[in-house]
Enzyme design. Structure first.
Site, PDB file in Angstrom:
ATOM      1  N   TYR A   1      12.773   3.998   2.274  1.00  0.00           N
ATOM      2  CA  TYR A   1      11.603   3.854   3.138  1.00  0.00           C
ATOM      3  C   TYR A   1      11.829   2.793   4.211  1.00  0.00           C
ATOM      4  CZ  TYR A   1       7.416   2.286   5.221  1.00  0.00           C
ATOM      5  OH  TYR A   1       6.522   1.906   6.182  1.00  0.00           O
TER       6      TYR A   1
ATOM      7  N   GLU B   1       7.930  -5.191   7.736  1.00  0.00           N
ATOM      8  CA  GLU B   1       8.037  -4.158   6.712  1.00  0.00           C
ATOM      9  C   GLU B   1       8.107  -4.759   5.315  1.00  0.00           C
ATOM     10  OE1 GLU B   1       7.714  -0.928   6.727  1.00  0.00           O
ATOM     11  OE2 GLU B   1       7.260  -0.979   8.855  1.00  0.00           O
TER      12      GLU B   1
ATOM     13  N   ASP C   1       5.267   6.974   3.785  1.00  0.00           N
ATOM     14  CA  ASP C   1       4.586   6.003   2.936  1.00  0.00           C
ATOM     15  C   ASP C   1       3.306   6.625   2.395  1.00  0.00           C
ATOM     16  OD1 ASP C   1       2.423   3.701   4.682  1.00  0.00           O
ATOM     17  OD2 ASP C   1       2.680   5.829   5.018  1.00  0.00           O
TER      18      ASP C   1
END
Length: 383
Positions: A211, A128, A229
């Protein structure tokens, strides 16, 4: 807990329209900011990294991104999105989208290392961080080297932060390396070296924003969170709201829409998060979308409306050559290659314009990426 095989996002390596990306990243405090071109040691990153309409450039050393978290604008409720959120409350609409997108995903998901069960939560977290601003083809080799060297957060936490910057190589946005190192230290000190399972605990880690916390909780632990996203926002904007592109920054209405569409079942919600993200990366791309290949084309509000043109700010290209970002990348390249302090005179050779070079070096020092020493020497940070 073993991480289920629930994928994040990224730009495709398989034959398909190139995934669309915007240059955005989460800051240390968790707020996503718009960004511009990459700070790498080479020229602009590999092809396939495009900016979505309305994305602005943030003057930092960040690179074009793969899947990207968006900045929040809680006051900017878009009327079409509000109406879409109301229609999304219909169980029939949500179930139709979930079933068809997840079925498509089951047959088309790319085999990426962070999507495999043995990646674990740490592997998902590393991916990520790396994928926020970089296409997958550039991430893959660095990801594999990173996990081989630092298979657990405690392994990275033992190293100096400068080693994380060195290992980051040409991925761009090297401050992500410092943030990932900081998260590894916190995980080691607060959680016994295991990536925490709770969303709130993830959000409390340094360098983790909304996020990333939602993505790790969903992709690593199969939890129910709206993972929003750029790719997901574009899919929802077209399929449900009926517009070509989402707003410049994530709105409160978009968040409500994403929550309204979230399946109640945890496992299904986690699959939906990964599947909708993949659909945006491979099919519902910012340019040259492939509607004939889309599993929900028959239900897409934007397609059914005749694909009306985007009415927001025009697309903005990215620049890199000659910018401070390029100079920063060149300076960092010298320091990454050196294992002893580097004299100022050596750094002076990387760029011809002294004022810009000094400004770039000062910025690296201010960002904690470079440590100045007496007698005009510089090195990557040790603390």
């Amino acid at each position: 807990m073993t991480a289920p095989t629930l994928p994040p996002h990224s730009s495709p390596t398989a034959p398909a329209p190139a995934p669309e990306t915007t240059a955005r990243t989460e800051t240390e405090t968790g707020t996503a900011t718009a960004t511009a071109a990459p700070d790498t040691t080479a020229a602009h990153p590999a092809t396939g990294t495009l900016t979505t309409p309305g994305t602005t450039a943030h003057p930092t050393d960040e690179s074009a991104a793969e899947h990207l978290p968006e900045s929040a604008d809680e006051s900017a409720d878009e009327p079409p999105t509000e109406r879409a959120a109301e229609s999304a409350d219909s169980p029939r609409l949500g179930e139709t989208l979930h079933t068809q997108v997840i079925t498509w995903f089951d047959g088309n998901a790319r085999d990426l290392p962070w999507r495999r069960a043995d990646a674990g939560a740490w592997g998902v977290m590393v991916s990520e961080f790396m994928l926020q601003q970089t296409p997958v083809n550039r991430v893959l080799p660095v990801y594999e080297q990173w996990l081989e060297r630092w298979p657990r957060p405690a392994d990275l936490a033992k190293e100096a932060p400068g080693e994380a910057v060195r290992a980051w190589g040409r991925l761009g946005y090297p401050r992500r390396a410092l943030r990932l190192h900081g998260a590894a230290v916190a995980i080691t000190e607060r959680h016994g070296g295991d990536v925490p399972t709770e969303h709130a605990q993830l959000l409390a880690l340094p360098g983790i924003g909304e996020y990333t916390a939602a993505a790790v909780a969903s992709f690593a632990y199969g939890q129910r969170h709206a993972v929003l996203d750029t790719n997901v926002r574009r899919v929802l904007a077209r399929a449900v709201t009926g517009v070509q592109y989402p707003p410049n920054a994530t709105t409160a209405a978009e968040r409500r829409l994403a929550r309204a569409l979230l399946p109640e079942d945890e496992r299904t919600a986690a699959r939906w998060a990964a599947a909708s993200m993949e659909l945006g990366a491979l099919v519902c791309t910012a340019k040259n979308e492939s509607c004939p290949r889309c599993p929900i084309a028959a239900h897409c509000a934007w397609r059914l409306a005749g694909k009306p043109e985007h009415e927001g700010p025009p697309r903005r290209g990215q620049t890199y050559a000659g910018t401070d970002r390029q100079v920063r990348g060149k300076l960092l390249a010298v320091l990454r290659e050196a294992h002893t302090p580097v004299p100022q005179a050596v750094l002076d050779r990387v760029w011809h314009e002294p004022v810009q070079r000094a400004r770039a070096l000062d910025g690296l020092v201010a960002d904690g990426l470079v440590e100045p020493l007496p007698s005009g020497l510089y090195r990557l940070p040790l603390t």
